[in-house]
Design an enzyme around this catalytic site. Structure first.
Site, mmCIF file in Angstrom:
data_model
loop_
_atom_site.group_PDB
_atom_site.id
_atom_site.type_symbol
_atom_site.label_atom_id
_atom_site.label_comp_id
_atom_site.label_asym_id
_atom_site.label_seq_id
_atom_site.Cartn_x
_atom_site.Cartn_y
_atom_site.Cartn_z
ATOM 1 N N LYS A 13 0.831 -1.212 0.000
ATOM 2 C CA LYS A 13 0.000 0.000 0.000
ATOM 3 C C LYS A 13 0.865 1.262 0.000
ATOM 4 O O LYS A 13 0.624 2.181 -0.771
ATOM 5 C CB LYS A 13 -0.923 0.033 1.234
ATOM 6 C CG LYS A 13 -1.820 -1.187 1.368
ATOM 7 C CD LYS A 13 -2.778 -1.074 2.550
ATOM 8 C CE LYS A 13 -2.114 -1.004 3.912
ATOM 9 N NZ LYS A 13 -1.415 -2.248 4.306
ATOM 10 N N ARG A 88 -9.048 0.908 9.676
ATOM 11 C CA ARG A 88 -8.639 -0.470 9.938
ATOM 12 C C ARG A 88 -9.677 -1.211 10.768
ATOM 13 O O ARG A 88 -9.470 -2.378 11.078
ATOM 14 C CB ARG A 88 -7.328 -0.456 10.726
ATOM 15 C CG ARG A 88 -6.069 -0.710 9.879
ATOM 16 C CD ARG A 88 -4.893 -0.537 10.804
ATOM 17 N NE ARG A 88 -3.701 -1.220 10.435
ATOM 18 C CZ ARG A 88 -2.660 -0.656 9.834
ATOM 19 N NH1 ARG A 88 -2.720 0.594 9.442
ATOM 20 N NH2 ARG A 88 -1.566 -1.355 9.616
ATOM 21 N N ARG A 122 12.051 -5.790 4.685
ATOM 22 C CA ARG A 122 11.789 -4.361 4.454
ATOM 23 C C ARG A 122 12.793 -3.494 5.205
ATOM 24 O O ARG A 122 13.139 -3.752 6.356
ATOM 25 C CB ARG A 122 10.371 -4.035 4.918
ATOM 26 C CG ARG A 122 10.052 -2.551 4.851
ATOM 27 C CD ARG A 122 8.593 -2.280 4.838
ATOM 28 N NE ARG A 122 7.913 -2.565 6.084
ATOM 29 C CZ ARG A 122 6.601 -2.385 6.261
ATOM 30 N NH1 ARG A 122 5.859 -1.947 5.277
ATOM 31 N NH2 ARG A 122 6.039 -2.663 7.413
ATOM 32 N N ARG A 155 11.980 -1.503 10.727
ATOM 33 C CA ARG A 155 10.917 -1.080 11.651
ATOM 34 C C ARG A 155 10.852 -2.033 12.844
ATOM 35 O O ARG A 155 10.984 -3.246 12.671
ATOM 36 C CB ARG A 155 9.568 -1.076 10.917
ATOM 37 C CG ARG A 155 9.267 0.244 10.254
ATOM 38 C CD ARG A 155 8.045 0.187 9.385
ATOM 39 N NE ARG A 155 6.853 -0.357 10.032
ATOM 40 C CZ ARG A 155 5.628 -0.299 9.495
ATOM 41 N NH1 ARG A 155 5.454 0.282 8.320
ATOM 42 N NH2 ARG A 155 4.604 -0.818 10.103
ATOM 43 N N ARG A 166 0.261 -8.785 13.690
ATOM 44 C CA ARG A 166 -0.361 -7.820 12.763
ATOM 45 C C ARG A 166 -1.263 -8.529 11.753
ATOM 46 O O ARG A 166 -2.319 -8.028 11.388
ATOM 47 C CB ARG A 166 0.727 -6.989 12.067
ATOM 48 C CG ARG A 166 1.305 -5.920 13.000
ATOM 49 C CD ARG A 166 2.715 -5.559 12.643
ATOM 50 N NE ARG A 166 2.830 -4.835 11.401
ATOM 51 C CZ ARG A 166 3.936 -4.827 10.652
ATOM 52 N NH1 ARG A 166 5.006 -5.508 11.024
ATOM 53 N NH2 ARG A 166 3.974 -4.117 9.551
HETATM 54 P P1 AMP Z 1 1.389 0.644 9.237
HETATM 55 O O1 AMP Z 1 2.530 1.568 9.031
HETATM 56 O O2 AMP Z 1 0.173 0.994 8.433
HETATM 57 O O3 AMP Z 1 1.771 -0.808 9.100
HETATM 58 O O4 AMP Z 1 0.923 0.842 10.775
HETATM 59 C C1 AMP Z 1 1.815 0.549 11.832
HETATM 60 C C2 AMP Z 1 1.060 0.423 13.128
HETATM 61 O O5 AMP Z 1 0.412 1.653 13.457
HETATM 62 C C3 AMP Z 1 -0.068 -0.627 13.161
HETATM 63 O O6 AMP Z 1 0.408 -1.942 13.391
HETATM 64 C C4 AMP Z 1 -0.915 -0.094 14.315
HETATM 65 O O7 AMP Z 1 -0.307 -0.372 15.560
HETATM 66 C C5 AMP Z 1 -0.834 1.421 14.115
HETATM 67 N N1 AMP Z 1 -1.909 1.893 13.217
HETATM 68 C C6 AMP Z 1 -1.763 2.393 11.963
HETATM 69 N N2 AMP Z 1 -2.935 2.727 11.436
HETATM 70 C C7 AMP Z 1 -3.876 2.418 12.366
HETATM 71 C C8 AMP Z 1 -5.306 2.502 12.401
HETATM 72 N N3 AMP Z 1 -6.006 2.974 11.354
HETATM 73 N N4 AMP Z 1 -5.926 2.106 13.535
HETATM 74 C C9 AMP Z 1 -5.248 1.654 14.599
HETATM 75 N N5 AMP Z 1 -3.910 1.507 14.623
HETATM 76 C C10 AMP Z 1 -3.218 1.891 13.508
#
Ligand code: AMP
Length: 209
Positions: A13, A88, A122, A155, A166
Site C-alpha cells: 500500500k 482499519r 523491508r 521497523r 499484525r
Molecule cells: P502501518 O505503518 O500501516 O503498518 O501501521 C503501523 C502500526 O500503526 C499498526 O500496526 C498499528 O499499531 C498502528 N496503526 C496504523 N494505522 C492504524 C489505524 N487505522 N488504527 C489503529 N492503529 C493503527
C-alpha cells in the site's frame, strides 16, 4: 480523488501510495507514519502508542479517528487524498463515512507467505521514509538511501512475533471492511503480488488509466 488503500501489512500500500501521490499530486495520509512520527518526536500521543505499535496491535479508535479527522481538515486535502492504513476497523470506517465521501477503495490481495517475506526484508530510510527490500528492491549502497543518503533501518514491528500479530489483527479487525465497502459498491480488488512495476500497471488499469 479520495481513495483508500486497504490490505494486510506488507501488501504494498505504501509503495503504491508513493507513486500515486507523485502522479496525481494529492497527499498520502498514512496513520502508521503519523504514529511513528509522534513516537520519534516523543509527543504525548507518541508515548501513548509506542508499545501498541511494537506489539502489532491497533491504536484505540477514538485516538486514531481524531488524528485522521484533524489531518483531513488541512487545506492540502481539498483536491483529494490517499488513505494508507486507515480505516482499519468498522467504527473507523463508519466515522470516516460521517465526515467525508469516498470515490474508491482498493483491496490489495497478497498471500501470507509473500507478506512475511516482504516485511522481514523491508528497510526504511530514517530520513525521507523511502521503502526498500533487501532482495526485491535493494538500495545501490548497502544500508544507505539512494534518494537522500539517509541511513536505512528495520521497523521495530517488522519482527516475526509482531508480523504474526499484525496479520492476526488484520484478519479479525480489518478484513470485515472488505464486505463493508463492497456493500457500498466502492471496492475494487487488486492482485498485489509481483514486482512494483507490475502491480502499478494493474493499479492504473483499475483507476481507468
Ligand atoms: P502501518 O505503518 O500501516 O503498518 O501501521 C503501523 C502500526 O500503526 C499498526 O500496526 C498499528 O499499531 C498502528 N496503526 C496504523 N494505522 C492504524 C489505524 N487505522 N488504527 C489503529 N492503529 C493503527
Amino acid at each position: 480523488m479520495k481513495i483508500i488503500l486497504l490490505g494486510p501489512p506488507g501488501a504494498g500500500k505504501g509503495t503504491i501510495a508513493e507513486k500515486l501521490k507523485q502522479e496525481y499530486n494529492i497527499p498520502q495520509i498514512s496513520t502508521g507514519d503519523l504514529f511513528r512520527a509522534a513516537i520519534a518526536n516523543q509527543t504525548e500521543l507518541g508515548k501513548k502508542v509506542k508499545s501498541i505499535l511494537d506489539a502489532g496491535e491497533l491504536v484505540p479508535d477514538e485516538l486514531t479517528i481524531a488524528l485522521v479527522q484533524e489531518r483531513l481538515s488541512a487545506p492540502d486535502t481539498s483536491n483529494g487524498y490517499i488513505l494508507d492504513g486507515f480505516p482499519r476497523t468498522i467504527p473507523q470506517a463508519e466515522a470516516l463515512e460521517r465526515f467525508d465521501t469516498l470515490d474508491m477503495v482498493i483491496d490489495f490481495r497478497v498471500r501470507d507467505g509473500i507478506i512475511i517475506e516482504r516485511l522481514a526484508g523491508r528497510r526504511v530510510c530514517s530520513s525521507c521514509g523511502k521503502v526498500y527490500h533487501i532482495k526485491n528492491m535493494p538500495p545501490q549502497k548497502d544500508g544507505v538511501c539512494d534518494t537522500c543518503g539517509g541511513a536505512l533501518y528495520t521497523r521495530t514491528d517488522d519482527n516475526p512475533d509482531s508480523i504474526q500479530q499484525r496479520l492476526k489483527t488484520y484478519r479479525e479487525k480489518t478484513e470485515p471492511l472488505i464486505a463493508f465497502y463492497s456493500e457500498r459498491k466502492l471496492l475494487k480488488a487488486l492482485d498485489g503480488e509481483g514486482s512494483v512495476e507490475v502491480v502499478w500497471e494493474r493499479f492504473k488499469k483499475l483507476l481507468g488509466n
